[in-house]
Design a protein around this motif. Sequence first.
Motif, short mmCIF file in Angstrom:
data_model
loop_
_atom_site.label_atom_id
_atom_site.label_comp_id
_atom_site.label_asym_id
_atom_site.label_seq_id
_atom_site.Cartn_x
_atom_site.Cartn_y
_atom_site.Cartn_z
N LEU A 238 44.32 47.29 23.69
CA LEU A 238 45.32 47.14 24.75
C LEU A 238 46.02 48.53 24.77
O LEU A 238 46.33 49.00 26.06
N LEU B 130 43.71 50.89 26.52
CA LEU B 130 43.36 50.32 27.85
C LEU B 130 44.47 50.91 28.76
O LEU B 130 44.37 51.63 29.89
N LEU C 136 47.76 50.87 35.56
CA LEU C 136 48.45 49.69 35.14
C LEU C 136 49.91 50.12 34.43
O LEU C 136 50.74 48.79 34.28
N VAL D 294 48.62 38.07 33.10
CA VAL D 294 47.66 38.18 31.77
C VAL D 294 47.85 36.84 30.97
O VAL D 294 48.90 36.03 31.02
N PHE E 62 45.78 42.49 39.75
CA PHE E 62 45.11 42.56 38.32
C PHE E 62 45.11 41.48 37.71
O PHE E 62 46.14 40.70 37.75
N LEU F 142 44.38 40.44 33.40
CA LEU F 142 44.07 40.77 32.10
C LEU F 142 44.11 39.73 31.06
O LEU F 142 45.18 39.16 30.80
N ASN G 199 41.99 38.24 27.27
CA ASN G 199 41.00 38.46 26.10
C ASN G 199 40.41 37.20 25.81
O ASN G 199 40.73 36.11 26.19
N LEU H 72 38.12 42.03 25.81
CA LEU H 72 39.10 42.13 26.55
C LEU H 72 38.58 42.37 27.86
O LEU H 72 37.70 43.27 28.16
N LEU I 44 39.29 43.03 32.03
CA LEU I 44 40.31 43.18 33.19
C LEU I 44 39.71 43.17 34.55
O LEU I 44 38.53 43.62 34.78
N LYS J 77 40.22 43.72 38.38
CA LYS J 77 41.11 44.34 39.57
C LYS J 77 40.54 43.69 40.73
O LYS J 77 39.77 43.51 41.21
#
Length: 221
Positions: free
Chosen positions: A25, A28, A35, A95, A120, A122, A124, A214, A216, A218
């Motif tokens: 993280l 990233l 971000l 998230v 976005f 995000l 895991n 992980l 992400l 967009k």
Amino acid sequence: MIFKYFLSEILKGKSIGRALLFCELKNLFQKEKWLNNKYSVLEMGSESASHQRTFPKEWIIKKSNYVQIPDLYLDYIFSVEEKFSIPDKKFDGIVFFNLLYLVDNYMNCLSESLRISAKFILFNIPLISGVAKHPTDFNRFTEDRLISIFRELKKKRKILEFKIIKFGGSFSSAVNLIDCYLKFRIIKIPIYLIVLLLDKLDKLIKRDCPMQYLVLIKNYE
């Protein structure tokens, strides 16, 4: 720099899985500079966890879960298995961590997250976890399955792009399962460093056995 974070997390008593997630993280947020803007962000399935310390200070974070958690203020309580009682594009980002594989109706969770986010998502997905204390996971996600899911979502709602970051290997995955038996932090450091070196063998022989993804996404603007 990232290695410094890894050692710091181990000295805090975190498992190798938690420490690697923390580092990925951090990495990233360093690479994806955008971000770090001032965004309104909803964390679903929120409870106190180490990964939250990586979130950019600029984020304005709201928290949600499907049940009230003692000693934690929640802004929303709703089930991710059903339509979210939140307007379209309410938040810039969504998230969630250690959540999707526990959700039976995961397509609803993802499509609704896309609906209420403007920029976005995000999250895991732990493939090997020593954290779960009972078999409540509904789903296992391979990389190919995730790609297939994203293609299906793009038919219903535009996604600009998605990134899958794989980390950990077969050796760190094995050690993560027995982490609860490694009581002394000073012992963890040499063991984990050796394990990270052994994980490189997976890459040398081209064996793909990550501990976690992980992801992400967009979203459209």
